[in-house]
Every structure is written in C-alpha cells, then in structure tokens.
Scaffold this motif. Structure first.
Motif, PDB file in Angstrom:
ATOM      1  N   PHE A  37      -3.270  -0.507  -9.020  1.00 21.73           N
ATOM      2  CA  PHE A  37      -4.359  -1.038  -8.247  1.00 21.73           C
ATOM      3  C   PHE A  37      -4.613  -2.433  -8.922  1.00 21.73           C
ATOM      4  O   PHE A  37      -3.985  -2.983  -9.933  1.00 21.73           O
ATOM      5  N   ARG A  38      -5.359  -3.407  -8.146  1.00 24.27           N
ATOM      6  CA  ARG A  38      -5.624  -4.679  -8.604  1.00 24.27           C
ATOM      7  C   ARG A  38      -6.853  -4.959  -7.837  1.00 24.27           C
ATOM      8  O   ARG A  38      -7.687  -4.830  -7.111  1.00 24.27           O
ATOM      9  N   GLN A  39      -7.539  -6.178  -8.740  1.00 25.85           N
ATOM     10  CA  GLN A  39      -8.709  -6.532  -8.414  1.00 25.85           C
ATOM     11  C   GLN A  39      -8.894  -8.096  -8.938  1.00 25.85           C
ATOM     12  O   GLN A  39      -8.729  -8.578  -9.900  1.00 25.85           O
ATOM     13  N   ALA A  40      -9.033  -8.623  -7.749  1.00 25.79           N
ATOM     14  CA  ALA A  40      -9.434 -10.088  -7.876  1.00 25.79           C
ATOM     15  C   ALA A  40     -10.989 -10.413  -8.016  1.00 25.79           C
ATOM     16  O   ALA A  40     -11.643  -9.716  -7.642  1.00 25.79           O
ATOM     17  N   PRO A  41     -11.106 -11.659  -8.533  1.00 27.25           N
ATOM     18  CA  PRO A  41     -12.757 -12.023  -8.761  1.00 27.25           C
ATOM     19  C   PRO A  41     -13.369 -12.061  -7.397  1.00 27.25           C
ATOM     20  O   PRO A  41     -13.000 -12.738  -6.406  1.00 27.25           O
ATOM     21  N   GLY A  42     -14.363 -11.401  -7.421  1.00 26.07           N
ATOM     22  CA  GLY A  42     -15.195 -11.360  -6.335  1.00 26.07           C
ATOM     23  C   GLY A  42     -14.761 -10.367  -5.104  1.00 26.07           C
ATOM     24  O   GLY A  42     -15.566 -10.342  -4.140  1.00 26.07           O
ATOM     25  N   LYS A  43     -13.771  -9.572  -5.316  1.00 24.48           N
ATOM     26  CA  LYS A  43     -13.343  -8.592  -4.345  1.00 24.48           C
ATOM     27  C   LYS A  43     -13.071  -7.249  -5.172  1.00 24.48           C
ATOM     28  O   LYS A  43     -13.288  -7.156  -6.215  1.00 24.48           O
ATOM     29  N   GLU A  44     -13.439  -6.360  -4.016  1.00 17.96           N
ATOM     30  CA  GLU A  44     -12.951  -4.983  -4.506  1.00 17.96           C
ATOM     31  C   GLU A  44     -11.698  -4.769  -4.968  1.00 17.96           C
ATOM     32  O   GLU A  44     -10.824  -5.130  -4.623  1.00 17.96           O
ATOM     33  N   ARG A  45     -11.765  -3.668  -5.860  1.00 17.18           N
ATOM     34  CA  ARG A  45     -10.529  -3.133  -6.312  1.00 17.18           C
ATOM     35  C   ARG A  45      -9.545  -2.430  -5.234  1.00 17.18           C
ATOM     36  O   ARG A  45     -10.196  -1.734  -4.522  1.00 17.18           O
ATOM     37  N   GLU A  46      -8.184  -2.732  -5.079  1.00 14.60           N
ATOM     38  CA  GLU A  46      -7.699  -2.144  -3.878  1.00 14.60           C
ATOM     39  C   GLU A  46      -6.287  -1.530  -4.378  1.00 14.60           C
ATOM     40  O   GLU A  46      -5.696  -1.881  -5.421  1.00 14.60           O
ATOM     41  N   GLY A  47      -5.716  -0.622  -3.708  1.00 15.24           N
ATOM     42  CA  GLY A  47      -4.531   0.077  -4.107  1.00 15.24           C
ATOM     43  C   GLY A  47      -3.338  -0.729  -3.839  1.00 15.24           C
ATOM     44  O   GLY A  47      -3.202  -1.483  -2.662  1.00 15.24           O
ATOM     45  N   VAL A  48      -2.335  -0.770  -4.615  1.00 14.32           N
ATOM     46  CA  VAL A  48      -1.265  -1.623  -4.355  1.00 14.32           C
ATOM     47  C   VAL A  48      -0.162  -0.674  -3.921  1.00 14.32           C
ATOM     48  O   VAL A  48       0.653  -0.918  -3.134  1.00 14.32           O
ATOM     49  N   SER A  49       0.154   0.252  -5.035  1.00 20.53           N
ATOM     50  CA  SER A  49       1.249   1.025  -4.756  1.00 20.53           C
ATOM     51  C   SER A  49       1.065   2.321  -5.647  1.00 20.53           C
ATOM     52  O   SER A  49       0.328   2.106  -6.674  1.00 20.53           O
ATOM     53  N   CYS A  50       1.717   3.452  -5.344  1.00 17.80           N
ATOM     54  CA  CYS A  50       1.762   4.672  -6.032  1.00 17.80           C
ATOM     55  C   CYS A  50       3.140   5.220  -5.833  1.00 17.80           C
ATOM     56  O   CYS A  50       3.920   5.242  -5.053  1.00 17.80           O
ATOM     57  N   ILE A  51       3.200   6.282  -6.967  1.00 15.10           N
ATOM     58  CA  ILE A  51       4.336   7.016  -6.814  1.00 15.10           C
ATOM     59  C   ILE A  51       4.030   8.465  -7.417  1.00 15.10           C
ATOM     60  O   ILE A  51       3.297   8.605  -8.392  1.00 15.10           O
ATOM     61  N   ALA A  58       6.539   7.657  -2.650  1.00 19.86           N
ATOM     62  CA  ALA A  58       6.000   6.210  -3.020  1.00 19.86           C
ATOM     63  C   ALA A  58       5.390   5.553  -1.680  1.00 19.86           C
ATOM     64  O   ALA A  58       5.706   5.796  -0.468  1.00 19.86           O
ATOM     65  N   ASN A  59       4.229   5.170  -1.949  1.00 17.41           N
ATOM     66  CA  ASN A  59       3.578   4.552  -0.943  1.00 17.41           C
ATOM     67  C   ASN A  59       3.022   3.136  -1.564  1.00 17.41           C
ATOM     68  O   ASN A  59       3.152   2.611  -2.614  1.00 17.41           O
ATOM     69  N   SER A  60       3.113   2.036  -0.346  1.00 13.76           N
ATOM     70  CA  SER A  60       2.433   0.448  -0.926  1.00 13.76           C
ATOM     71  C   SER A  60       1.629   0.212   0.269  1.00 13.76           C
ATOM     72  O   SER A  60       1.652   0.626   1.288  1.00 13.76           O
ATOM     73  N   ALA A  61       0.750  -1.022  -0.243  1.00 10.75           N
ATOM     74  CA  ALA A  61      -0.037  -1.389   0.713  1.00 10.75           C
ATOM     75  C   ALA A  61       0.721  -2.305   1.746  1.00 10.75           C
ATOM     76  O   ALA A  61       1.658  -2.715   1.141  1.00 10.75           O
ATOM     77  N   ASP A  62       0.170  -2.392   2.765  1.00 12.75           N
ATOM     78  CA  ASP A  62       0.805  -3.100   3.887  1.00 12.75           C
ATOM     79  C   ASP A  62       0.974  -4.741   3.370  1.00 12.75           C
ATOM     80  O   ASP A  62       2.080  -5.399   3.516  1.00 12.75           O
ATOM     81  N   SER A  63       0.175  -5.160   2.424  1.00 10.66           N
ATOM     82  CA  SER A  63       0.001  -6.515   1.838  1.00 10.66           C
ATOM     83  C   SER A  63       1.459  -6.905   0.919  1.00 10.66           C
ATOM     84  O   SER A  63       1.659  -7.880   0.694  1.00 10.66           O
ATOM     85  N   VAL A  64       1.769  -5.568   0.414  1.00  8.71           N
ATOM     86  CA  VAL A  64       2.897  -5.863  -0.655  1.00  8.71           C
ATOM     87  C   VAL A  64       4.123  -5.254  -0.167  1.00  8.71           C
ATOM     88  O   VAL A  64       5.309  -5.486  -0.798  1.00  8.71           O
ATOM     89  N   THR A  65       4.233  -4.548   0.716  1.00  6.88           N
ATOM     90  CA  THR A  65       5.395  -3.587   1.263  1.00  6.88           C
ATOM     91  C   THR A  65       6.556  -5.039   1.707  1.00  6.88           C
ATOM     92  O   THR A  65       6.228  -5.887   2.097  1.00  6.88           O
ATOM     93  N   MET A 105       2.491  14.413  -3.835  1.00  7.31           N
ATOM     94  CA  MET A 105       2.293  13.140  -3.197  1.00  7.31           C
ATOM     95  C   MET A 105       1.645  12.292  -4.139  1.00  7.31           C
ATOM     96  O   MET A 105       1.207  12.652  -5.181  1.00  7.31           O
ATOM     97  N   CYS A 106       1.075  11.176  -3.601  1.00  8.48           N
ATOM     98  CA  CYS A 106       0.265  10.275  -4.288  1.00  8.48           C
ATOM     99  C   CYS A 106      -0.594   9.527  -3.289  1.00  8.48           C
ATOM    100  O   CYS A 106      -0.374   9.368  -2.047  1.00  8.48           O
ATOM    101  N   PHE A 107      -1.895   9.175  -3.840  1.00  5.71           N
ATOM    102  CA  PHE A 107      -2.810   8.354  -2.989  1.00  5.71           C
ATOM    103  C   PHE A 107      -3.090   7.019  -3.437  1.00  5.71           C
ATOM    104  O   PHE A 107      -2.830   6.932  -4.778  1.00  5.71           O
ATOM    105  N   MET A 108      -3.378   6.280  -2.799  1.00  5.29           N
ATOM    106  CA  MET A 108      -4.146   5.067  -3.254  1.00  5.29           C
ATOM    107  C   MET A 108      -5.458   4.982  -3.055  1.00  5.29           C
ATOM    108  O   MET A 108      -5.879   3.680  -2.718  1.00  5.29           O
ATOM    109  N   ARG A 109      -6.055   5.835  -3.693  1.00  4.35           N
ATOM    110  CA  ARG A 109      -7.575   5.717  -3.690  1.00  4.35           C
ATOM    111  C   ARG A 109      -8.000   5.963  -5.088  1.00  4.35           C
ATOM    112  O   ARG A 109      -7.444   6.968  -5.684  1.00  4.35           O
TER     113      ARG A 109
END
Length: 126
Positions: A37-51, A58-65, A105-109
């Motif tokens: 997961f990642r969290q930028a300043p002022g933003k919510e934590r978001e899932g990046v990838s899981c295995i 394995a799954n990845s967020a669209d922003s990093v695929t 499986m894995c989840f990005m939540r």
C-alpha cells in the motif's frame, strides 16, 4: 513477535527504478498473502499490488500496471516490489501488509490485512 520490515525506499529521478523489500520476522511469509500500500501526504492510503500466498495470483492498481511488479521469495521470507518508470505521483510512504486468512487469492483492501510494516519513503523528484 510478528514483524514486517520494509526497505529499499529513497530518492529517485522520474523514469528511474527502485526495488522495495518486505522482510518478515517471527513468522513464515509463505502462508500469507502480501500487499503493498502507499500513502501520500494529504491523500488516502491506496492499494498498489498484492500477491497470494502461493504466488500464483497477483493484482495491481491500474496506476502502476506495467510499471510495478510484485514477487515473493519464500526461501528468503521476503516479498519484493520492483518499481520502474517512476513518476512524481508515485511519491509516498510504502507499506507492506500480511493477510492472516488462508485463501487462494489476494485483495488490495486494507481491512483484509492483519500485520503491517512501518513503511519506507519513496520520493520521485528531479
């Protein structure tokens, strides 16, 4: 004591690469799905990838695929996140987390994950 420790963060120029590591102590990672997961300043934590625990899913967020790849080396009790073609918007604190529930499986939540590392800072800037 169950512990996850991230490493490999740092400052990198846009277009560069980094490899993050998530090492476990006190337990064996091969029974757990792992996510980044990642969290930028002022933003919510978001899932990046899981295995999944087996590594077969394995799954990845669209922003990093296509740019980030998650992998695991159960012999080393470590999960990796290879990040390439980094962008300034990838700047964040990156966390790894382990899912204690046995499933194929894995989840990005975030609510699916029971153990969390302390995070490692990734800064993408010229």
């Amino acid at each position: 004591q169950l512990q996850l420790v991230e490493s490999g963060g740092g400052l990198v120029q846009p277009g560069g690469s980094l490899r993050l590591s998530c090492a476990a102590s006190g337990f064996t990672l091969n029974s757990y799905a792992i996510a980044w997961f990642r969290q930028a300043p002022g933003k919510e934590r978001e899932g990046v990838s899981c295995i999944s625990a087996s590594g077969g899913v394995a799954n990845s967020a669209d922003s990093v695929t296509g740019r980030f790849t998650i992998s695991r080396d159960n012999a080393k009790n470590t999960v990796y996140l290879q990040m390439s073609r980094l962008k300034p918007e990838d700047t964040a604190v990156y966390y790894c987390a382990a899912d204690n529930t046995v499933r194929p499986m894995c989840f990005m939540r975030a609510r699916s994950y029971d153990y969390w590392g302390q995070g490692t800072q990734v800064t993408v800037s010229a």
